[in-house]
Design an enzyme around this catalytic site. Structure first.
Site, PDB file in Angstrom:
ATOM      1  CB  SER A 133      34.584  -0.285  27.817  1.00  0.00           C
ATOM      2  OG  SER A 133      33.544  -0.994  28.445  1.00  0.00           O
ATOM      3  CE  LYS A 159      31.594  -1.931  25.724  1.00  0.00           C
ATOM      4  NZ  LYS A 159      32.072  -3.074  24.883  1.00  0.00           N
ATOM      5  CG  LEU A 160      27.606   4.873  29.401  1.00  0.00           C
ATOM      6  CD1 LEU A 160      26.341   5.630  29.786  1.00  0.00           C
ATOM      7  CD2 LEU A 160      28.804   5.318  30.206  1.00  0.00           C
ATOM      8  CE  LYS A 161      31.270  -3.781  29.458  1.00  0.00           C
ATOM      9  NZ  LYS A 161      31.084  -4.921  28.546  1.00  0.00           N
ATOM     10  CG  ASP A 186      28.597  -4.466  26.141  1.00  0.00           C
ATOM     11  OD1 ASP A 186      29.808  -4.760  26.139  1.00  0.00           O
ATOM     12  OD2 ASP A 186      27.697  -5.305  25.960  1.00  0.00           O
ATOM     13  CG  ASN A 188      28.733  -7.626  28.626  1.00  0.00           C
ATOM     14  OD1 ASN A 188      29.036  -6.542  29.113  1.00  0.00           O
ATOM     15  ND2 ASN A 188      29.483  -8.219  27.703  1.00  0.00           N
ATOM     16  CD  GLU A 211      29.376  -4.511  22.709  1.00  0.00           C
ATOM     17  OE1 GLU A 211      29.634  -3.357  23.112  1.00  0.00           O
ATOM     18  OE2 GLU A 211      30.238  -5.395  22.663  1.00  0.00           O
ATOM     19  CG  ASP A 236      30.885  -8.911  22.441  1.00  0.00           C
ATOM     20  OD1 ASP A 236      31.149  -8.268  23.466  1.00  0.00           O
ATOM     21  OD2 ASP A 236      31.594  -9.853  22.038  1.00  0.00           O
ATOM     22  CE  LYS A 260      34.653  -8.034  23.091  1.00  0.00           C
ATOM     23  NZ  LYS A 260      33.861  -8.543  24.236  1.00  0.00           N
ATOM     24  N   GLY A 288      37.299  -5.159  22.980  1.00  0.00           N
ATOM     25  CA  GLY A 288      38.452  -5.402  23.849  1.00  0.00           C
ATOM     26  C   GLY A 288      38.083  -6.344  24.985  1.00  0.00           C
TER      27      GLY A 288
HETATM   28  O1  LIG Z   1      39.218  -3.913  26.841  1.00  0.00           O
HETATM   29  C1  LIG Z   1      38.526  -3.030  27.384  1.00  0.00           C
HETATM   30  O2  LIG Z   1      38.844  -1.845  27.509  1.00  0.00           O
HETATM   31  C2  LIG Z   1      37.157  -3.442  27.923  1.00  0.00           C
HETATM   32  C3  LIG Z   1      36.136  -3.445  26.819  1.00  0.00           C
HETATM   33  C4  LIG Z   1      34.924  -4.174  27.333  1.00  0.00           C
HETATM   34  O3  LIG Z   1      33.994  -3.582  27.827  1.00  0.00           O
HETATM   35  N1  LIG Z   1      35.002  -5.499  27.259  1.00  0.00           N
HETATM   36  C5  LIG Z   1      33.946  -6.340  27.808  1.00  0.00           C
HETATM   37  C6  LIG Z   1      32.924  -6.636  26.733  1.00  0.00           C
HETATM   38  O4  LIG Z   1      31.885  -7.212  27.082  1.00  0.00           O
HETATM   39  O5  LIG Z   1      33.117  -6.241  25.593  1.00  0.00           O
HETATM   40  C7  LIG Z   1      34.612  -7.571  28.373  1.00  0.00           C
HETATM   41  C8  LIG Z   1      35.359  -7.396  29.492  1.00  0.00           C
HETATM   42  C9  LIG Z   1      36.038  -8.492  30.078  1.00  0.00           C
HETATM   43  C10 LIG Z   1      35.992  -9.737  29.462  1.00  0.00           C
HETATM   44  C11 LIG Z   1      35.234  -9.884  28.306  1.00  0.00           C
HETATM   45  C12 LIG Z   1      34.549  -8.794  27.736  1.00  0.00           C
END
Ligand SMILES: O=C(O)CCC(=O)N[C@@H](C(=O)O)c1ccccc1
Length: 365
Positions: A133, A159-161, A186, A188, A211, A236, A260, A288
């Site tokens: 990510s 995966k790109l935020k 992703d 969020n 996502e 998610d 998760k 993750g």
């Molecule tokens: O565990 C990792 O490598 C990060 C994966 C990731 O992008 N997690 C994000 C998510 O939205 O999925 C996240 C990060 C921090 C806390 C919650 C979620």
């Protein structure tokens, strides 16, 4: 199993690079571990969220309180892992705190039988392919440098935020530079249905999925959005139980699910969601939350269940930590080997844990 002691160990581990998402920027993994000592073995787990309630409503201080005052009292002194969810059901919400408690008890229980969690959950592989990510960056060149490094490391999926203002252009730049690599985004929950036309622009890039574009409680919005864009929607934050998964699938609100264990209350519910998804032909992958090895180990095992057909965010320990509180998990040819020991297969390295511990509380003795 008789619980004799429950300890809460606060840890703060610096990240090797800051991680910016649509909901904030992390520079340290600041959370806690649970240690459950029973009459036959001891178990460990970690609370996967952070000090701020920005990804979801749960956060460190609240989880400590709900564990101390409402969850631990409901499971002591005699309990099995299968009983934890029923014993704590009266407590509304707090899935991540419940996950930490159930997992530490499950770890102790499995260790008392000498059984690896993979045997218990039904893992069918000894290593899993790993995605990675990538956070929101200050510039496109910086993003491309990061992606180039991760691809050189061997990660099999990027995966790109994304967020409004950082979506089509970074994806286009990655596609133009790296071609048809497995790529997903992703959001969020950063968009609304009014952004459908902007999100449809991502269709030209053949992404594996988008996502959680909309709010976690907007199942209907995701179903409507799914009619307006071609890119498969993955949920998610919206999926906190097998029931949510069944509802989302029935409403065509998603075609992929990010599982998760922390978000859904633990590994037992994670497997139920896996089973519901597989029964409906819906691919799943393991998400993750920047876990230490204590959470990363069992997550890797979960990613080895047969329905986990897409690479997860299960990157190597060094992706986030120069030094972890467990032996590090390493990426080899794009794969990471599962831990093989009993229970969650990992435990803290005492000296390292001591160095990263900021406080210890006894929740039960
Ligand atoms: O565990 C990792 O490598 C990060 C994966 C990731 O992008 N997690 C994000 C998510 O939205 O999925 C996240 C990060 C921090 C806390 C919650 C979620």
């Amino acid at each position: 199993m008789k619980i004799e002691r429950v300890e809460l160990v606060n840890v703060a581990i610096p990240l090797v690079q800051s991680f910016r998402t649509s909901f904030g920027t992390m520079t340290t993994k600041d959370t806690f571990l649970l240690r459950v000592v029973t009459d036959t073995a001891e178990g460990w787990s970690e609370f996967a969220a952070d000090p701020q309630p920005l990804y979801c409503s749960e956060f460190v201080a609240a989880a400590e309180l709900v564990l101390a005052d409402h969850l631990v009292p409901r499971v002591v002194p005699e309990v099995t892992a299968a009983e934890v969810a029923a014993r704590t059901e009266a407590v509304k919400g707090h899935k991540l705190a419940k996950a930490a408690l159930e997992t530490a008890i499950l770890d102790a229980e499995l260790r008392s039988y000498g059984m690896p969690i993979g045997t218990y959950l039904g893992a069918t592989a000894e290593r899993v392919p790993s995605g990675i990510s990538v956070g929101i960056k200050n510039s496109i060149p910086q993003l491309l440098d990061d992606v180039e490094e991760h691809l050189a490391d061997g990660y099999v999926r990027i995966k790109l935020k994304i967020e409004p203002g950082w979506d089509v252009e970074p994806v286009r730049a990655v596609r133009e530079r790296f071609g048809d690599i497995p790529l997903q985004v992703d959001a969020n929950t950063a968009y609304t249905l009014a952004d459908a036309d902007q999100l449809r622009k991502l269709d030209e890039f053949d992404l594996l999925l988008i996502e959680q574009p909309l709010d976690e409680d907007d199942m209907r919005g995701h179903a409507l959005l799914a009619q307006r864009i071609r890119t498969p929607i993955c949920l998610d934050e919206s999926i906190t139980s097998a029931k949510d998964a069944a509802t989302a699938i029935a409403m065509d609100a998603c075609r992929v699910i990010n599982i998760k264990p922390a978000r859904v209350g633990g590994y037992l519910e994670a497997r139920r969601i896996h089973d519901v998804a597989v029964a409906h032909g819906i691919p799943v992958w393991c998400g993750g939350m920047l876990e230490t090895g204590i959470g990363r180990g069992p997550n890797l095992v979960l990613a080895a269940l047969p329905g986990f057909v897409l690479p997860g965010d299960t990157s190597a320990s060094r992706r986030w930590f120069a030094e972890d509180i467990t032996e590090p998990f390493e990426l080899e040819d794009g794969f990471i080997a599962l831990p093989t020991g009993p229970g969650i297969g990992v435990e803290p390295i005492p000296e390292t844990l001591r160095r990263f511990t900021t406080s210890t509380k006894v929740l039960y003795a």
